[in-house]
Design a protein around this motif. Structure first.
Motif, PDB file in Angstrom:
ATOM      1  N   ARG A 105      26.330  11.541 -76.516  1.00 26.06           N
ATOM      2  CA  ARG A 105      26.553  10.156 -76.112  1.00 26.06           C
ATOM      3  C   ARG A 105      26.177   9.942 -74.653  1.00 26.06           C
ATOM      4  N   THR A 106      26.506  10.904 -73.802  1.00 27.84           N
ATOM      5  CA  THR A 106      26.191  10.797 -72.377  1.00 27.84           C
ATOM      6  C   THR A 106      24.688  10.705 -72.164  1.00 27.84           C
ATOM      7  N   LYS A 107      23.920  11.466 -72.928  1.00 24.79           N
ATOM      8  CA  LYS A 107      22.460  11.431 -72.826  1.00 24.79           C
ATOM      9  C   LYS A 107      21.926  10.069 -73.254  1.00 24.79           C
ATOM     10  N   VAL A 108      22.509   9.471 -74.287  1.00 25.00           N
ATOM     11  CA  VAL A 108      22.081   8.136 -74.729  1.00 25.00           C
ATOM     12  C   VAL A 108      22.292   7.131 -73.607  1.00 25.00           C
ATOM     13  N   TYR A 109      23.440   7.182 -72.951  1.00 25.52           N
ATOM     14  CA  TYR A 109      23.705   6.264 -71.843  1.00 25.52           C
ATOM     15  C   TYR A 109      22.720   6.500 -70.694  1.00 25.52           C
ATOM     16  N   ALA A 110      22.388   7.742 -70.431  1.00 21.09           N
ATOM     17  CA  ALA A 110      21.413   8.048 -69.373  1.00 21.09           C
ATOM     18  C   ALA A 110      20.040   7.497 -69.730  1.00 21.09           C
TER      19      ALA A 110
END
Length: 64
Positions: free
Chosen positions: A23-28
């Motif tokens: 999820r963190t990568k998607v936000y990035a």
């Protein structure tokens, strides 16, 4: 008759699961503009077409 409609917009968590990333990568990716998203009030959603475009772009970059 059953409707077989796919969602037009997905939550970042759903996009992460579909892409097989966190999820963190998607936000990035959304933050840097690599993955298109839209805002509905305070909610961030990703168009289903944006996921397809993102994967196609990755494939093109790796083929080059």
């Amino acid at each position: 008759m059953k409707d077989d409609l796919s969602p037009l917009l997905v939550r970042p968590e759903e996009a992460a699961k579909l892409l097989g990333i966190g999820r963190t990568k998607v936000y990035a990716l959304m933050r840097c503009g690599a993955l298109r998203s839209v805002r509905i009030d305070g909610l961030r959603r990703i168009p289903a077409a944006a996921l397809t475009e993102f994967v196609a772009r990755l494939e093109q970059e790796q083929a080059a």
